[in-house]
Design a protein around this motif. Sequence first.
Motif: not given
Length: 186
Positions: A47-61
Amino acid sequence: EGCFPCVFTVATAVEWPEKTTFNNLKTMIGVRTGKLKFEKRFTLDPKSEEKDFDSSIGNPWDDKDGNHWRIIEFEGRLWKGNEFSISAVFKNGSIDMVEMMQVSGRLGEGWDDFKEESELKRKKVHDAILDEALGEKRDFKWGYVDSNYDRRVGCATLKVHYGKRPEPKPEPVVENVQPGIIRGSF
């Protein structure tokens, strides 16, 4: 299926003990829920979602099919005294898989001293983790787990996939019409 671009420091010259012991592995992977529990109250689950984490971290594409992907790394998470590098992979906002690499032991400095033998040893450690935690079972209602080594990117990973295992692709049908000419569906 290969791993995502290897975002980890690649282990080389890893000194693994002959017999590595992992205590109470069943508490790491919740076989009924797919929940992963690490030390310091860090968990990931279906159930973990991307929005649960700081939007400035990670590599989106975005891929060619219009799916939005993001990898978030969690370095140095501990589980029963073993250090793991963890990447949570999100597809269209929902967790798709968790890719883990056991990094306890002496690590190399990167590609300059990369050795395939070290990654194959790491795969054996990952296999031992899964065998002790799950026995031979790898498929569950919430998804499946596997351990692999991908030569194309040079890393061994332990993966927890949230979702059903894809059906194997059929082998191409080949018929030899004339010597030297092969026809068929590929």
